[in-house]
Motif scaffolding. Structure first.
Motif: not given
Ligand code: MC0
Length: 146
Positions: A11-30
């Motif tokens: 299966a397609l498991d995941h797509v990886g996105i490079a981000v500068t700030d992990l916590d900020e990115a988690i909050a955006f996707y959530r």
């Protein structure tokens, strides 16, 4: 070229996105897409802090978006962001037998990055097909941990 037997790619498991700030990115996707944080881990060998966000029902996860932040300036993710800015860095397919996939690719002169699989997220075994041998796409091979 003989094609890879279909049962080796699951299966397609995941797509990886490079981000500068992990916590900020988690909050955006959530907060924007309603995705849930499934797993967070630091992988010093890969030079990343990473978070897996579940796409869809967290009780029945099918696929994820992986957020990848550099641990330091020597990280491949830091290099990627310096060159391209944040964004899509890789696509990962879940495989049933990574050693068999690597042997098949080697037999067809397609470069994978490591002679042996390395440790990936949640005790998975991973390797990568070089983007120069794969139409400009960094393809991760991931065999889930037991
Ligand atoms: C580089 N290139 C890419 C690319 N990175 N093309 C598509 N997608 C990418 N992500 C292209 C460049 O544009 C360049 O093309 C050529 O490849 C050489 O790039 P470079 O900038 O000189 O970079 P290198 O050669 O130093 O490194 C590229 C390479 C590296 C793919 C070997 O990023 C690497 O080792 N990646 C695998 C490990 C990794 O990504 N780890 C982080 C995720 P031109 O035409 O300009 O020559 S860790 C992970 O994912 C784990 C936690 C997991 O899921 O379990």
């Amino acid at each position: 070229m003989t094609a890879l037997p279909t049962h080796l790619f699951e299966a397609l498991d995941h797509v990886g996105i490079a981000v500068t700030d992990l916590d900020e990115a988690i909050a955006f996707y959530r907060d924007t897409y309603g995705m849930t944080l499934a797993h967070e881990e630091t992988n010093p060998e890969q030079g990343v802090r990473e978070a897996m966000m579940t796409v869809g029902d967290p009780e029945h996860p099918h696929s994820h978006i992986q957020l990848l932040a550099p641990l330091d300036e020597s990280s491949t993710i830091a290099k990627f962001i310096d060159k391209n800015g944040p964004g899509l860095q890789q696509m990962a397919v879940r495989v049933t037998d990574i050693d068999a996939v690597m042997a098949h690719l080697a037999a067809h002169d397609i470069r994978v990055l490591y002679p042996e699989p390395k440790k990936g997220t949640a005790h998975s075994r991973i390797n990568f097909v070089h983007p120069k041998d794969a139409g400009g796409v960094l393809l991760e091979l991931t065999q889930p941990g037991k």
